[in-house]
Design a protein around this motif. Structure first.
Motif, mmCIF file in Angstrom:
data_model
loop_
_atom_site.group_PDB
_atom_site.id
_atom_site.type_symbol
_atom_site.label_atom_id
_atom_site.label_comp_id
_atom_site.label_asym_id
_atom_site.label_seq_id
_atom_site.Cartn_x
_atom_site.Cartn_y
_atom_site.Cartn_z
ATOM 1 N N LEU A 202 0.803 -1.224 0.000
ATOM 2 C CA LEU A 202 0.000 0.000 0.000
ATOM 3 C C LEU A 202 0.836 1.275 0.000
ATOM 4 C CD1 LEU A 202 -2.907 -0.906 2.457
ATOM 5 C CD2 LEU A 202 -2.915 -0.988 -0.038
ATOM 6 N N THR A 203 2.081 1.192 0.454
ATOM 7 C CA THR A 203 2.889 2.412 0.577
ATOM 8 C C THR A 203 3.940 2.577 -0.513
ATOM 9 O OG1 THR A 203 4.476 1.337 2.072
ATOM 10 C CG2 THR A 203 2.602 2.477 3.082
ATOM 11 N N THR A 204 4.134 1.560 -1.342
ATOM 12 C CA THR A 204 5.181 1.668 -2.373
ATOM 13 C C THR A 204 4.665 1.589 -3.793
ATOM 14 O OG1 THR A 204 5.667 -0.710 -2.368
ATOM 15 C CG2 THR A 204 6.895 0.670 -0.813
ATOM 16 N N ARG A 205 3.590 0.903 -4.030
ATOM 17 C CA ARG A 205 3.116 0.696 -5.406
ATOM 18 C C ARG A 205 2.437 1.955 -5.963
ATOM 19 N NH1 ARG A 205 6.473 -2.899 -6.877
ATOM 20 N NH2 ARG A 205 6.116 -5.013 -6.074
ATOM 21 N N SER A 206 2.524 2.112 -7.265
ATOM 22 C CA SER A 206 1.862 3.250 -7.912
ATOM 23 C C SER A 206 0.352 3.101 -7.797
ATOM 24 C CB SER A 206 2.263 3.344 -9.383
ATOM 25 O OG SER A 206 1.625 2.320 -10.134
ATOM 26 N N LYS A 207 -0.352 4.210 -7.919
ATOM 27 C CA LYS A 207 -1.810 4.165 -7.802
ATOM 28 C C LYS A 207 -2.466 3.387 -8.946
ATOM 29 C CE LYS A 207 -1.631 8.389 -5.127
ATOM 30 N NZ LYS A 207 -1.859 9.844 -5.094
ATOM 31 N N PRO A 208 -2.015 3.539 -10.217
ATOM 32 C CA PRO A 208 -2.580 2.688 -11.273
ATOM 33 C C PRO A 208 -2.356 1.196 -11.003
ATOM 34 C CG PRO A 208 -1.445 4.555 -12.245
ATOM 35 C CD PRO A 208 -1.118 4.571 -10.774
ATOM 36 N N HIS A 209 -1.174 0.857 -10.494
ATOM 37 C CA HIS A 209 -0.876 -0.535 -10.156
ATOM 38 C C HIS A 209 -1.839 -1.033 -9.078
ATOM 39 C CE1 HIS A 209 1.857 -4.029 -9.297
ATOM 40 N NE2 HIS A 209 1.322 -3.879 -8.090
ATOM 41 N N LEU A 210 -2.059 -0.222 -8.048
ATOM 42 C CA LEU A 210 -2.942 -0.636 -6.959
ATOM 43 C C LEU A 210 -4.385 -0.778 -7.423
ATOM 44 C CD1 LEU A 210 -1.441 1.487 -4.042
ATOM 45 C CD2 LEU A 210 -1.467 -1.003 -4.201
ATOM 46 N N ARG A 211 -4.813 0.079 -8.339
ATOM 47 C CA ARG A 211 -6.191 -0.045 -8.843
ATOM 48 C C ARG A 211 -6.382 -1.372 -9.570
ATOM 49 N NH1 ARG A 211 -5.272 5.787 -10.354
ATOM 50 N NH2 ARG A 211 -6.042 6.918 -8.529
ATOM 51 N N VAL A 212 -5.375 -1.789 -10.332
ATOM 52 C CA VAL A 212 -5.445 -3.087 -11.000
ATOM 53 C C VAL A 212 -5.424 -4.210 -9.961
ATOM 54 C CG1 VAL A 212 -4.212 -4.667 -12.553
ATOM 55 C CG2 VAL A 212 -4.416 -2.243 -13.138
ATOM 56 N N THR A 213 -4.610 -4.051 -8.931
ATOM 57 C CA THR A 213 -4.558 -5.039 -7.851
ATOM 58 C C THR A 213 -5.919 -5.174 -7.173
ATOM 59 O OG1 THR A 213 -2.216 -4.542 -7.440
ATOM 60 C CG2 THR A 213 -3.426 -5.635 -5.661
ATOM 61 N N PHE A 214 -6.547 -4.034 -6.841
ATOM 62 C CA PHE A 214 -7.855 -4.063 -6.176
ATOM 63 C C PHE A 214 -8.929 -4.652 -7.103
ATOM 64 C CE2 PHE A 214 -6.285 -0.005 -3.850
ATOM 65 C CZ PHE A 214 -5.540 -0.779 -2.971
ATOM 66 N N ASP A 243 -7.634 4.213 -4.309
ATOM 67 C CA ASP A 243 -8.407 3.619 -5.397
ATOM 68 C C ASP A 243 -9.244 4.649 -6.149
ATOM 69 O OD1 ASP A 243 -9.418 1.579 -7.011
ATOM 70 O OD2 ASP A 243 -11.113 1.215 -5.675
ATOM 71 N N SER A 244 -9.980 5.499 -5.411
ATOM 72 C CA SER A 244 -10.867 6.468 -6.062
ATOM 73 C C SER A 244 -11.048 7.711 -5.199
ATOM 74 C CB SER A 244 -12.239 5.844 -6.351
ATOM 75 O OG SER A 244 -13.111 6.795 -6.927
ATOM 76 N N PRO A 245 -10.142 8.697 -5.320
ATOM 77 C CA PRO A 245 -10.291 9.931 -4.544
ATOM 78 C C PRO A 245 -11.652 10.605 -4.702
ATOM 79 C CG PRO A 245 -8.103 9.829 -5.489
ATOM 80 C CD PRO A 245 -8.875 8.674 -6.081
ATOM 81 N N PRO A 246 -12.223 10.718 -5.928
ATOM 82 C CA PRO A 246 -13.536 11.377 -6.038
ATOM 83 C C PRO A 246 -14.618 10.698 -5.205
ATOM 84 C CG PRO A 246 -12.511 11.241 -8.195
ATOM 85 C CD PRO A 246 -11.668 10.418 -7.275
ATOM 86 N N LYS A 247 -14.617 9.386 -5.213
ATOM 87 C CA LYS A 247 -15.610 8.652 -4.427
ATOM 88 C C LYS A 247 -15.381 8.869 -2.933
ATOM 89 C CE LYS A 247 -17.528 3.986 -3.931
ATOM 90 N NZ LYS A 247 -17.388 2.570 -4.358
ATOM 91 N N TYR A 248 -14.125 8.841 -2.525
ATOM 92 C CA TYR A 248 -13.791 9.078 -1.121
ATOM 93 C C TYR A 248 -14.213 10.480 -0.700
ATOM 94 C CZ TYR A 248 -10.979 10.507 2.882
ATOM 95 O OH TYR A 248 -10.577 11.027 4.087
ATOM 96 N N PHE A 249 -13.862 11.493 -1.499
ATOM 97 C CA PHE A 249 -14.166 12.873 -1.120
ATOM 98 C C PHE A 249 -15.669 13.149 -1.130
ATOM 99 C CE2 PHE A 249 -9.665 13.805 -2.436
ATOM 100 C CZ PHE A 249 -9.248 14.232 -1.187
ATOM 101 N N SER A 250 -16.410 12.506 -2.012
ATOM 102 C CA SER A 250 -17.863 12.712 -2.006
ATOM 103 C C SER A 250 -18.470 12.189 -0.712
ATOM 104 C CB SER A 250 -18.510 12.032 -3.224
ATOM 105 O OG SER A 250 -18.451 10.622 -3.121
ATOM 106 N N LYS A 251 -17.907 11.114 -0.158
ATOM 107 C CA LYS A 251 -18.381 10.593 1.138
ATOM 108 C C LYS A 251 -18.059 11.565 2.268
ATOM 109 C CE LYS A 251 -18.020 5.652 0.017
ATOM 110 N NZ LYS A 251 -17.307 4.380 0.307
ATOM 111 N N VAL A 252 -16.856 12.134 2.227
ATOM 112 C CA VAL A 252 -16.459 13.101 3.264
ATOM 113 C C VAL A 252 -17.387 14.312 3.228
ATOM 114 C CG1 VAL A 252 -14.620 14.660 4.026
ATOM 115 C CG2 VAL A 252 -14.049 12.353 3.247
#
Length: 318
Positions: A202-214, A243-252
């Motif tokens: 979670l702390t080293t992989r790129s965000k595109p890589h993590l989205r594919v992982t998820f 994974d999805s900042p827009p989705k996270y921020f809409s919840k906040v």
């Protein structure tokens, strides 16, 4: 030919901030500037360079003077926060938010938010600003003030400098999805948030890589990794932000606008609107509509008042 125009606009904003000859801050002029300067961070950079007394050059950014912030408190009330944060350098803004959280009994999700939704350069800039403003490293203060079992995760998140490109090793993403599932289902003696393999991914992989992982995780195991994380709140928020900042921020935002929200939850509305206005506000509005079936501007209009409401709507792009 553009420079004189920018200078004139800066002078008008400076006059609005400074109080019209002792008659108070010109809130209408400032709200107007919000709309005109939206998605034009270079104009705010010019403002900071021009506004002597409010901002002072400090290495690679212009810092906001604490004395001026205290002075404006009497003029602005709630409107003050949004205007000062809007004018402030984004690095300083993030550094001050993290410092505030670390020195008050406040939820630490703001640290996760900043660490996971900023680019590598923006996060590096926040660390530089923190060092300049508070004479400690950001990592040092996180390690010292966060005593809970997710201290290691937070230190590694704020220290990250992720690859920003789009290259993805799909075989590795698949393997790491399996590693995450294995860690979740067999956590061992320690809590999952202390699992070294989970923290590494979670702390080293790129965000595109993590989205594919998820994505692979959900396809293979039938549920999203968020659903499987259960009460591991810090990890869930980390995954959401990556994974999805827009989705996270809409919840906040939705929590901030609910009846009965406490002060800290309400303050998140200003934080999100100011920090994302130049980044992904369009995507946040789309995510909000998709999740809650309402237009964000309409909900802001119903739940806020006066110049504060007008400022929020200007930054939201109405």
């Amino acid at each position: 030919m553009a420079l004189p125009l920018v200078t004139e606009e800066c002078e008008a904003v400076i006059r609005a901030f400074s109080g019209l000859g002792g008659l108070g801050v010109d809130e209408k002029a400032l709200v107007s500037a919000l709309g005109k300067w939206r998605r034009q961070p270079e104009k705010r950079a010019q403002l900071r360079k021009s506004f002597v007394g409010f901002f002072t050059a400090d290495g690679s950014f212009e810092r906001c003077e604490d004395d001026y912030i205290r002075y404006l408190k009497n003029e602005f009330a709630r409107f003050k926060n949004i205007m000062v944060l809007w004018a402030m350098h984004p690095w300083e803004r993030d550094a001050r938010w993290v410092h505030h959280v670390l020195h008050k009994p406040l939820p630490l999700d703001i640290i996760v938010e900043i660490a996971c939704t900023r680019s590598s350069e923006e996060l590096l800039g926040a660390r530089k600003a923190y060092h300049a403003l508070f004479h400690h490293s950001l990592e040092e203060d996180v390690a010292y003030h966060v005593r809970e079992n997710y201290s290691n995760l937070l230190v590694r998140l704020v220290s990250a400098y992720r690859y920003e490109g789009n290259r993805i090793n799909k075989e590795m993403a698949t393997s790491e999805a399996e590693a995450l599932y294995s860690a979740i289902k067999t956590p061992g003696v320690k809590k999952l948030v202390e699992n070294e393999e989970v923290i590494r991914i979670l702390t080293t992989r790129s965000k595109p890589h993590l989205r594919v992982t998820f994505k692979h995780y959900k396809e293979k195991y039938g549920k999203s990794i968020e659903e499987h994380l259960g009460d591991e709140l810090c990890l869930r928020e980390t995954v959401q932000c990556l994974d999805s900042p827009p989705k996270y921020f809409s919840k906040v935002i939705n929590k901030a606008l609910k009846d009965g929200a406490d002060k800290n939850t309400k303050d998140a509305l200003t934080r999100v609107i100011v920090s994302r206005a130049d980044v992904d506000m369009k995507e946040i509005k789309e995510a909000y509509h998709q999740q809650y079936g309402a237009e964000l501007e309409d909900v802001i209009s119903k739940n806020t008042l006066g110049s504060y409401r007008d400022a929020l709507l200007s930054l939201a792009g109405q």
